[in-house]
Enzyme design. Structure first.
Site, mmCIF file in Angstrom:
data_model
loop_
_atom_site.group_PDB
_atom_site.id
_atom_site.type_symbol
_atom_site.label_atom_id
_atom_site.label_comp_id
_atom_site.label_asym_id
_atom_site.label_seq_id
_atom_site.Cartn_x
_atom_site.Cartn_y
_atom_site.Cartn_z
ATOM 1 C CD GLU A 44 -23.069 3.265 38.756
ATOM 2 O OE1 GLU A 44 -22.316 2.860 39.661
ATOM 3 O OE2 GLU A 44 -22.743 3.307 37.563
ATOM 4 C CG HIS A 45 -27.125 3.715 43.609
ATOM 5 N ND1 HIS A 45 -27.106 4.259 44.866
ATOM 6 C CD2 HIS A 45 -26.536 4.620 42.799
ATOM 7 C CE1 HIS A 45 -26.543 5.471 44.816
ATOM 8 N NE2 HIS A 45 -26.185 5.700 43.579
ATOM 9 C CG ASP A 47 -22.676 -1.189 45.427
ATOM 10 O OD1 ASP A 47 -23.791 -0.620 45.479
ATOM 11 O OD2 ASP A 47 -21.604 -0.622 45.713
ATOM 12 C CG LEU A 136 -12.457 8.103 36.767
ATOM 13 C CD1 LEU A 136 -11.535 8.723 35.720
ATOM 14 C CD2 LEU A 136 -13.528 7.249 36.092
ATOM 15 C CB SER A 138 -7.643 8.114 42.877
ATOM 16 O OG SER A 138 -8.306 8.761 43.944
ATOM 17 C CB SER A 139 -9.844 5.547 47.239
ATOM 18 O OG SER A 139 -10.998 5.004 46.659
ATOM 19 C CG ASP A 183 -14.584 1.324 43.885
ATOM 20 O OD1 ASP A 183 -15.484 1.025 43.081
ATOM 21 O OD2 ASP A 183 -14.583 2.365 44.573
ATOM 22 C CE1 TYR A 235 -23.856 4.617 47.819
ATOM 23 C CE2 TYR A 235 -23.859 4.610 50.231
ATOM 24 C CZ TYR A 235 -23.610 3.974 49.027
ATOM 25 O OH TYR A 235 -23.132 2.679 49.039
#
Ligand code: ADP
Ligand code: MG
Length: 393
Positions: A44-45, A47, A136, A138-139, A183, A235
């Site tokens: 996490e974080h 990327d 999750l 959806s985009s 994603d 963020y």
């Protein structure tokens, strides 16, 4: 009691897309394309620090029923909104012209056209079991399903290795949401029974066996239902802090700080908060690598402590958790989960817990009880196995 993440009694998602298409356009669709949501197992974080992530595709899908339409025109309907949206090539060619949810569709048309491809006009109807805005993805699911539909309908020559980048461009440059490549990679390239090990610097991917079913395990996904508080600003602040630290340390990105050199690197940073941020990123990259090594060795259950350590690092060092997700993680562990962590950017979103298949209900109930005790809105829960990526149905 916990509530399901996916609405019950809505019927099969592919049937809903087909029915929506018939009702809206009065004809049969030429085909249906499905793309899954995803969850990040660990990393996490990492990327934007050029590091490692390990997502897998979920058995929840977004389905697009589609057929060719008039040249240079696209009409799209989603069950999330009664009103269909229609746009032409002029609007698709100008990022921002189509806004709202249909921008995710126009963005895909734009990205394909910008890549020099002759995108066919089309009519589309979209139904989805991927919860929207819960982290999750959806985009990426809607982008990828639409991309697959347009590529197939147009017989476009576009190898799947190029799909993640194009879908990401739709989201970054047309919709205007700054997200990494994770994603779309997971949603497009996911393979059943595997997690996708992605090096965010080189974009190299490797399928890592993650056969929960064979190990008698499952992942319980908990939608924390925590209201997103200041997530965007926080963020951006984390990102800035990591970039500044990398500059101070004289490396291109924090990925370049080896775990063995962590203490020496921390000694060169003069404020305590930055030291904690750096420690999260460097140890998190290492936890991804350790998780991959255990999975390669078939030791699925043994990744539990790494998941839990990742959560502690996000809570104490990166400071991106909120009481709801901390409560869910603690309750899951107390109820017998092998490991648990928040997944996603933070300040809400989902928690995942590695559980024995037959303990999933007990753990879900324990989380719901802990929520009730604290007066939080009931969490959504869902038990999943790693699923496959985008397909034509
Ligand atoms: P997440 O990807 O975590 O679900 P995002 O904010 O990145 O959350 O993306 C959610 C947005 O994507 C929605 O607000 C909507 O604009 C669009 N979207 C996703 N799925 C659908 C769908 N089935 N129909 C219409 N729009 C969708
Ligand atoms: Mg998203």
């Amino acid at each position: 009691m916990s509530t399901a993440i996916v609405g019950e009694g809505r019927g099969d998602v592919a049937d809903r897309a087909t029915a929506g298409f018939r009702q809206r356009y009065g004809t049969e669709p030429a085909g249906r394309w499905a793309a899954p949501g995803r969850v990040n197992l660990i990393g996490e974080h990492t990327d934007y620090n050029d590091g490692f992530v390990l997502p897998f595709a979920l058995p929840l899908r977004t389905v697009v029923a589609a057929a060719p339409g008039p040249d240079g025109r696209w009409t799209v309907w989603s069950e999330l909104d009664d009103e269909p949206v229609e746009f032409g090539a002029e609007a698709a060619d100008e990022p921002g012209r189509v806004d709202g949810w249909a921008a995710y569709v126009a963005g895909v048309v734009w990205a394909l056209r910008a890549a020099g491809l002759d995108v066919p006009g089309a009519r589309l109807a979209i139904a989805s079991d991927v919860p929207v805005g819960s982290g999750l993805s959806s985009s990426a699911a809607i982008e990828s399903a639409v991309l697959a539909a347009l590529v197939d309908l147009g017989g476009l020559d576009l190898p799947t290795e190029r799909w993640p980048r194009l879908a990401q461009r739709a989201e970054n440059d047309y919709v205007g949401a700054p997200t990494g490549i994770m994603d779309q990679s997971a949603v497009i390239r996911g393979v059943q029974g595997h997690a996708l090990f992605l090096d965010c610097r080189t974009e190299e991917v490797e399928q890592i066996p993650f056969d929960l079913d064979a190990a008698g395990l499952a992942v319980l996904v908990v939608d924390s239902r925590a209201p997103h508080r200041h997530a965007d600003g926080e963020y951006a602040a984390r990102r800035r802090s990591c970039e500044r630290a990398a500059a101070t340390l004289g490396v291109a990105a924090l990925r370049d700080v080896p775990t063995a050199d962590l203490d020496a690197a921390l000694a060169r940073l003069d404020d305590e908060e930055t030291r904690r941020r750096v420690r999260h990123v460097v140890t998190e990259d290492q936890r991804v690598l350790d998780t991959v090594a255990l999975l390669r060795a078939g030791r699925v259950r043994d990744i539990g402590p790494l998941l839990t350590a990742s959560h502690a690092s996000m809570r104490d060092d990166f400071e991106i958790t909120v009481p709801e997700v901390d409560t869910a993680v603690e309750a899951a562990l107390t109820a017998g989960a092998h490991g648990a962590r928040m997944t996603g950017g933070g300040f809400g979103g989902c928690v995942l817990a590695l559980v024995d298949v037959d303990a999933a209900d007990t753990v879900a109930r324990a989380v719901a009880d802990a929520y009730a005790e604290r007066g939080f809105a009931a969490p959504g829960t869902l038990t999943v196995q790693p699923a496959g990526g985008v397909t034509r149905m």
